[in-house]
Structures are given as structure tokens and as C-alpha cells.
Design a protein around this motif. Structure first.
Motif, PDB file in Angstrom:
ATOM      1  N   UNK B 153       9.999  -9.167   2.163  1.00 54.68           N
ATOM      2  CA  UNK B 153       8.479  -9.106   2.750  1.00 54.68           C
ATOM      3  C   UNK B 153       7.896  -7.899   3.033  1.00 54.68           C
ATOM      4  N   UNK B 154       8.588  -6.325   2.838  1.00 53.71           N
ATOM      5  CA  UNK B 154       8.377  -5.260   3.343  1.00 53.71           C
ATOM      6  C   UNK B 154       9.016  -4.483   1.980  1.00 53.71           C
ATOM      7  N   UNK B 155       8.390  -2.989   1.943  1.00 55.50           N
ATOM      8  CA  UNK B 155       8.520  -2.039   0.728  1.00 55.50           C
ATOM      9  C   UNK B 155      10.621  -1.755   1.087  1.00 55.50           C
ATOM     10  N   UNK B 156      10.546  -1.941   1.631  1.00 58.41           N
ATOM     11  CA  UNK B 156      11.833  -1.241   2.376  1.00 58.41           C
ATOM     12  C   UNK B 156      12.627  -1.920   3.438  1.00 58.41           C
ATOM     13  N   UNK B 157      12.359  -3.950   3.729  1.00 56.23           N
ATOM     14  CA  UNK B 157      13.400  -4.651   3.988  1.00 56.23           C
ATOM     15  C   UNK B 157      12.515  -5.736   4.571  1.00 56.23           C
ATOM     16  N   UNK B 158      12.461  -5.949   5.453  1.00 57.06           N
ATOM     17  CA  UNK B 158      12.048  -7.125   6.566  1.00 57.06           C
ATOM     18  C   UNK B 158      11.127  -6.509   7.418  1.00 57.06           C
ATOM     19  N   UNK B 159      10.858  -5.595   7.768  1.00 55.98           N
ATOM     20  CA  UNK B 159      10.125  -4.965   8.563  1.00 55.98           C
ATOM     21  C   UNK B 159       8.665  -3.886   8.409  1.00 55.98           C
ATOM     22  N   UNK B 160       7.667  -4.109   8.173  1.00 59.24           N
ATOM     23  CA  UNK B 160       7.015  -3.082   8.122  1.00 59.24           C
ATOM     24  C   UNK B 160       6.965  -2.222   8.539  1.00 59.24           C
ATOM     25  N   UNK B 161       6.769  -0.442   7.785  1.00 66.23           N
ATOM     26  CA  UNK B 161       7.281   1.060   7.563  1.00 66.23           C
ATOM     27  C   UNK B 161       6.331   1.646   7.304  1.00 66.23           C
ATOM     28  N   UNK B 162       6.468   3.203   7.073  1.00 66.57           N
ATOM     29  CA  UNK B 162       6.054   4.007   6.701  1.00 66.57           C
ATOM     30  C   UNK B 162       5.830   3.652   5.181  1.00 66.57           C
ATOM     31  N   UNK B 163       6.472   3.119   4.549  1.00 70.60           N
ATOM     32  CA  UNK B 163       6.787   2.947   3.051  1.00 70.60           C
ATOM     33  C   UNK B 163       5.286   2.203   2.761  1.00 70.60           C
ATOM     34  N   UNK B 164       5.313   0.880   4.032  1.00 74.06           N
ATOM     35  CA  UNK B 164       4.010   0.151   3.229  1.00 74.06           C
ATOM     36  C   UNK B 164       3.022   0.867   3.600  1.00 74.06           C
ATOM     37  N   UNK B 165       2.675   1.823   4.576  1.00 72.48           N
ATOM     38  CA  UNK B 165       1.407   2.617   4.883  1.00 72.48           C
ATOM     39  C   UNK B 165       1.161   3.351   3.390  1.00 72.48           C
ATOM     40  N   UNK B 166       1.885   3.693   3.072  1.00 72.45           N
ATOM     41  CA  UNK B 166       1.792   4.943   1.849  1.00 72.45           C
ATOM     42  C   UNK B 166       1.304   3.846   0.934  1.00 72.45           C
ATOM     43  N   UNK B 167       2.346   2.657   0.525  1.00 74.22           N
ATOM     44  CA  UNK B 167       1.803   1.869  -0.184  1.00 74.22           C
ATOM     45  C   UNK B 167       0.218   1.129  -0.359  1.00 74.22           C
ATOM     46  N   UNK B 168       0.132   1.083   0.630  1.00 82.40           N
ATOM     47  CA  UNK B 168      -1.076   0.484   0.853  1.00 82.40           C
ATOM     48  C   UNK B 168      -2.789   1.360   0.602  1.00 82.40           C
ATOM     49  N   UNK B 169      -2.131   2.982   1.361  1.00 78.91           N
ATOM     50  CA  UNK B 169      -3.289   3.800   0.666  1.00 78.91           C
ATOM     51  C   UNK B 169      -2.914   4.415  -0.593  1.00 78.91           C
ATOM     52  N   UNK B 170      -1.770   3.819  -1.524  1.00 77.04           N
ATOM     53  CA  UNK B 170      -2.188   4.306  -2.903  1.00 77.04           C
ATOM     54  C   UNK B 170      -3.069   3.233  -3.759  1.00 77.04           C
ATOM     55  N   UNK B 171      -2.554   2.030  -2.932  1.00 82.31           N
ATOM     56  CA  UNK B 171      -2.956   1.331  -4.117  1.00 82.31           C
ATOM     57  C   UNK B 171      -4.923   1.110  -3.913  1.00 82.31           C
ATOM     58  N   UNK B 172      -4.852   1.441  -2.682  1.00 82.75           N
ATOM     59  CA  UNK B 172      -7.058   1.353  -2.428  1.00 82.75           C
ATOM     60  C   UNK B 172      -6.945   3.050  -2.913  1.00 82.75           C
ATOM     61  N   UNK B 173      -6.311   3.625  -3.199  1.00 79.70           N
ATOM     62  CA  UNK B 173      -6.886   5.009  -3.586  1.00 79.70           C
ATOM     63  C   UNK B 173      -6.968   4.686  -5.880  1.00 79.70           C
ATOM     64  N   UNK B 174      -6.594   3.716  -5.887  1.00 83.26           N
ATOM     65  CA  UNK B 174      -6.165   3.175  -7.537  1.00 83.26           C
ATOM     66  C   UNK B 174      -8.005   2.920  -7.331  1.00 83.26           C
ATOM     67  N   UNK B 175      -8.859   2.306  -7.020  1.00 85.72           N
ATOM     68  CA  UNK B 175      -9.760   1.616  -6.719  1.00 85.72           C
ATOM     69  C   UNK B 175     -10.948   3.189  -7.481  1.00 85.72           C
TER      70      UNK B 175
END
Lengths: 203, 203
Positions: B153-175
Motif C-alpha cells: 500500500x505504501x512506499x516502505x510497507x503497509x504503513x504510511x511513513x515519512x517516505x510517503x510524505x517525501x513522495x507526495x511533495x516530490x510528485x506535487x513538485x512535478x507540476x
């Protein structure tokens, strides 16, 4: 457990220096990066990014990224603490590890990979202008670091930490990148010489 | 304690999303990066690198680097754990946080800073060829991430983590970097949409 090691490259060395400081011995699989062995099956099947080091645990779990591997060992071998102690201490080590990695180690790597002829196959495309643009960034950060090191022994405070290990490998990496620490940065020189004189530096 | 915040820029947002996930409120000092206020005394005297965010503790200790600031709060507000649990869990979060930062967030940043005309004063010299060279790196890593996210489900396993936060801001930064996640990467899209739908994403 086995550690796929990449010899002289900076990230594999970062883990070896860390393990030497902790006094930990791990079975190693030597991978010849000069012969591009890290792009072959043994490494690719474990790390699709085809980079070293790679740690394989006994249950098959794969850990990559030198700092992640170091953090894994820190959990079991807590002494000496190389990621800091207490909330503020840990945050300061993280801060300096990142400052040194992002403002020194990475720019040195860009200068090396984008300019050195031996890196033509490794960095595609090489952009020499970008390599050159990183040299003043390296020197500006070293000047900042010199001011900081005027007030303390190690990068993140009074104790040796992973931030110093990143500093050591970054400064040694300046040699193939053909950048020299300016002579007048005496605090950086004192710090670097102390790091390089530790037995772990030979790992 | 006060947090010098930089508005829409990705690193300040990374800390705000983290704080929102933890339910922590911190007094904020808004710094207008568009007006280059981060290069003025208030920030420069606290962070010689002139970057945001900056956390000032009550005793005057300064913490910079978004991940270091997050790690500081993780020590006091342990739930939900956003840096992983247990030695392997923590190492996997570190590994994915770094993989996403180094192979997605940084390349997106280079594409933005070296190509976008608004960045001319920020990135000196701009090297457009280097900006362009990062676009295929971003796409290659997204393809790898898509394969990985097929199994969890999430970048580093089954739990939401700081890795997902970095993913979110990176993908929003693609705009602003004018790079689009390819439509066929359905696992990346599913993951990104889930991250962006969390209340914390609005922080």
C-alpha cells in the motif's frame, strides 16, 4: 547475513567505516564495480537501482542505501552511538549528516561524474558545465563548515558520528574529482586529519 | 519553540504534512520566500545555508533540514510512528525515504530549478541541459516505484511513513517542473491519490 560490497566507491566505504567504528564484522561479497559487476544479476536482482552496498538478511530481506544499512546496525549495536543521543542529539546528527551529504558529498560526486572521462559510461549524459558549477558549491560549503568546526571537535558536536563518516568519504572523494580543500580552512583540515587518522578510515 | 516556515516550497511543506499527521501544533513564523526573505537576517542568522524550514527551540538550539526536524518531533510524539518500527522497519523507511528523495525529489528539483525562468536568481548558473537530463531519471524511477507499489500500500510497507510524505511533495513538485506521471503507472497513481486525499496533504 551478507553485505554486497563495492570496494573503493564512497557509499560502500561509508558502511565499512561505520562497521569498523562499531567493531562489527559482517560476511562480505566483493563486487567488482570497475568491471560493472553491479549491473549483473547478483546485484540487479537484489537492488533494481543497481547500486552498492546491499545488505541481505538471513530471512531474505534486502536493505540498500548506505545510511539505511548503518541505521539497521545501530539498533543492535547501540555503542558507540553514531546517530546521536537524545532527541536534540539525534536531530543534530541527522541535520549535519544531511548538510554534509547534500552540500558536499553530492556536489563532489557531480563534479567527478560529469567531468571525469572514466565516468562517461556511468553518467549518461555527462554535462561538464554542471560538473564545473558544483566546484564553487563545494568550496562555499567547506568555508561554512570551517567556521562551524572552529567551535567544536566533530561535525555534529563533541562526539564522532555518521556525519563525520560522510565528511571523511566526501573529502576523500574530492581527490578523483580534482578539488582541493583550501589551505586556509584550518579547522576543516584539523577535522579531516583526525578522521583520517582513526583506524576505521582504512576500512 | 517556533518554526520558520517557507510556504509553498516543498521542504517546508514536508514538515507541515508530518506535523499534521502527528496532530502537533507548532507556532509558525511565516517567511515569504517569493520576496527572498529567507536570505535576510532573520533566517540567515539562524541557518547560514539560508534555507527553510528552521526550527528554533526554547533554549535557542537551531534545527534545520526538514527530515532532522521531523525526526526531532518523532522522539516526543511516537504515534503514529512515521520513521518505522523495529530495526528492519526503521531501516526500510530510511531506505525508501532516501530512494525517493535521491531518485525522485532531487531530480524533479533539478528539472525545475535549471529550466524554469522564475528560478534564474535562485539557481546560478542554470544549466538547462542538466535540467533536461533529469527528466528521464524521474520517469525511470517512477516506473521502478510502480512495480514496487504493485505489492504493497505504501512506499516502505503497509504503513504510511515519512517516505510517503517525501513522495507526495516530490510528485506535487512535478507540476512546476512540468513533468507528468505517465497514465499507465496505475500503482503510482493509486498511491499518490491516496496520499493527496489525506487531510494532512492540505497542510
Amino acid at each position: 547475513m551478507k553485505l554486497f560490497d563495492g570496494g573503493r566507491a564512497p557509499n560502500p566505504r561509508r558502511v565499512r567505516v561505520f562497521l569498523a567504528e562499531k567493531g562489527i564484522e559482517v560476511p562480505m561479497v566483493r563486487v567488482d564495480m570497475g568491471a560493472m559487476e553491479h549491473r549483473k544479476e547478483d546485484v540487479s536482482s537484489r537492488n533494481p537501482l543497481q547500486r552498492l552496498p546491499v545488505l541481505e538478511l538471513d530471512d531474505g530481506t534486502i536493505l540498500t542505501e548506505s545510511i539505511a544499512i548503518c541505521r539497521y546496525f545501530e539498533e543492535f549495536h547501540t555503542e558507540p552511538a553514531l546517530f546521536g543521543r537524545g532527541a536534540v542529539g539525534k536531530a543534530l546528527v541527522e541535520m549535519w549528516q544531511r548538510r554534509i551529504e547534500l552540500n558536499l558529498f553530492l556536489p563532489v560526486g557531480f563534479a567527478f561524474r560529469h567531468i571525469h572521462p572514466a565516468m562517461r559510461e556511468w553518467e549518461v549524459p555527462q554535462v561538464p558545465e554542471w560538473g564545473e558549477a558544483n566546484k564553487p558549491k563545494v568550496l562555499a560549503f567547506l568555508a561554512l563548515l570551517d567556521r562551524e568546526l572552529g567551535g567544536r571537535e566533530f561535525a555534529a558536536g563533541d562526539s564522532y558520528s555518521i556525519a563525520d563518516i560522510t565528511g571523511l568519504i566526501a573529502i576523500d572523494f574530492m581527490k578523483p574529482a580534482r578539488i582541493v580543500v583550501p589551505e586556509e580552512l584550518s579547522n576543516v583540515w584539523r577535522w579531516y586529519r583526525a578522521l583520517a587518522a582513526r583506524p576505521s578510515a582504512g576500512a
